[in-house]
Motif scaffolding. Structure first.
Motif, PDB file in Angstrom:
ATOM      1  N   LEU A  18       0.816  -1.218   0.000  1.00 53.13           N
ATOM      2  CA  LEU A  18       0.000   0.000   0.000  1.00 53.13           C
ATOM      3  C   LEU A  18       0.848   1.266   0.000  1.00 53.13           C
ATOM      4  CD1 LEU A  18      -2.865  -0.998   2.456  1.00 53.13           C
ATOM      5  CD2 LEU A  18      -2.902  -0.957  -0.040  1.00 53.13           C
ATOM      6  N   SER A  68       0.676   4.088  -4.794  1.00 55.82           N
ATOM      7  CA  SER A  68      -0.652   4.660  -5.041  1.00 55.82           C
ATOM      8  C   SER A  68      -1.489   3.632  -5.796  1.00 55.82           C
ATOM      9  CB  SER A  68      -0.532   5.947  -5.856  1.00 55.82           C
ATOM     10  OG  SER A  68       0.024   5.687  -7.134  1.00 55.82           O
ATOM     11  N   TRP A  69      -2.805   3.824  -5.802  1.00 55.92           N
ATOM     12  CA  TRP A  69      -3.668   2.852  -6.467  1.00 55.92           C
ATOM     13  C   TRP A  69      -3.362   2.711  -7.953  1.00 55.92           C
ATOM     14  CZ3 TRP A  69      -6.018  -0.720  -3.927  1.00 55.92           C
ATOM     15  CH2 TRP A  69      -6.440  -0.491  -2.613  1.00 55.92           C
ATOM     16  N   TRP A 109      -2.077  -0.887  -9.374  1.00 57.51           N
ATOM     17  CA  TRP A 109      -2.787  -1.576 -10.455  1.00 57.51           C
ATOM     18  C   TRP A 109      -1.873  -1.806 -11.657  1.00 57.51           C
ATOM     19  CZ3 TRP A 109      -6.646  -4.605 -11.251  1.00 57.51           C
ATOM     20  CH2 TRP A 109      -7.141  -4.786 -12.538  1.00 57.51           C
TER      21      TRP A 109
END
Length: 294
Positions: free
Chosen positions: A58, A61-62, A66
């Motif tokens: 985590l 960043s998202w 991804w």
């Protein structure tokens, strides 16, 4: 009469405490201490490291997370890892049952040796197993040369990965099914045959319901072991990106590049997949136990 009354109303005499029917004597400490030690041990060994893996991933960043887990190279490694693991576990499900059947039902010369050799993948270092399998299944190896005559290449292909995962997963099925088979007396099969049942009917209606929970357990253990295997696969796979690269190797590659967050992200994906698949297998085991009345 006064003596009886004084004995009844004497508050100084100790009153026996009612026994609790759910309290059983045990060689272990009390329930509170036992569960506390178990929770502490499980937290230090399992829960905290897994939580640290997720927290490390985590840090990305998202969008970055991804991009790492959905990279085409990563997706190709998922497909090979889970596909080869599923194929290897399925092969072991069939041949592990056959090996267990032979070891339990028949007496022959060298039975103890073969029984001991089943546990060899447990004791053999995975790197040694990988080197040995690679030497056997190359195009010039003792076994691989015969496949090569049929234009089948084993080493440095997905087939070689499946062979390695089958090798390390066989003992899980054999050792799980073997004690259950030993408890099933041969007279049960003889009774079914005397009642007119064919061999297939005896197997499917008499033996399989009793063996199904242990077969599923062995399959789950072999599958879970294959997903995380690294040492025996890294030599025979050839480690070609998009073709023969497994996910644990891709994680190691990111660690060598000091991309710890990216490696943790891939590890988290493997963790989630493993949890989901093992949950499905446990539900299937629960269904089989309920169906067979176990």
């Amino acid at each position: 009469m006064s003596e009886i009354a004084s004995a009844v109303f004497d508050t100084t005499s100790p009153v026996p405490k009612p026994k609790k029917p759910w309290v059983k004597k045990s060689v272990l400490p009390g329930f509170g201490l036992s569960i506390g030690l178990a929770a502490l041990y499980a937290s230090l060994i399992v829960f905290i490291p897994l939580a640290g893996l997720v927290l490390k991933s985590l840090e990305l960043s998202w969008p970055e997370l991804w991009a790492v887990v959905s990279n085409p190279r990563a997706v190709a490694s998922y497909q090979l890892t889970f596909g080869a693991s599923l194929a290897a576990a399925s092969i072991n499900l069939v041949f592990g049952l056959i090996v267990a059947w032979v070891l339990v039902r028949y007496d022959f010369f060298g039975k103890r040796v073969i029984d001991a050799l089943v546990d060899l993948p447990f004791a053999l270092p995975t790197a040694v197993a990988g080197i040995a399998l690679t030497a056997l299944y190359t195009t010039k190896g003792w076994v691989g040369q015969w496949f090569w005559l049929a234009d089948i290449k084993v080493a440095y292909t997905w087939l070689g990965v499946t062979v390695a995962l089958t090798f390390i997963g066989l003992p899980f099925v054999v050792r799980t099914v073997q004690p259950v088979l030993a408890d099933l007396e041969a007279e049960v099969e003889e009774a079914a045959a005397s009642l007119g049942a064919s061999r297939w009917q005896t197997f499917s209606r008499v033996l399989l319901p009793a063996l199904l929970p242990s077969l599923l357990t062995g399959f789950a253990l072999a599958f879970a072991r294959a997903i995380g295997e690294y040492g025996s696969v890294v030599f025979i796979s050839g480690n070609m990106p998009y073709k023969t690269e497994i996910t644990p190797l891709l994680i190691m590659t990111k660690l060598e590049q000091f991309d710890y967050a990216g490696a943790a992200a891939l590890g988290t994906v493997m963790l989630i997949f493993s949890f989901v698949l093992l949950l499905l297998i446990n539900l299937l085991q629960h269904w089989s136990h309920k169906r067979t009345g176990g």
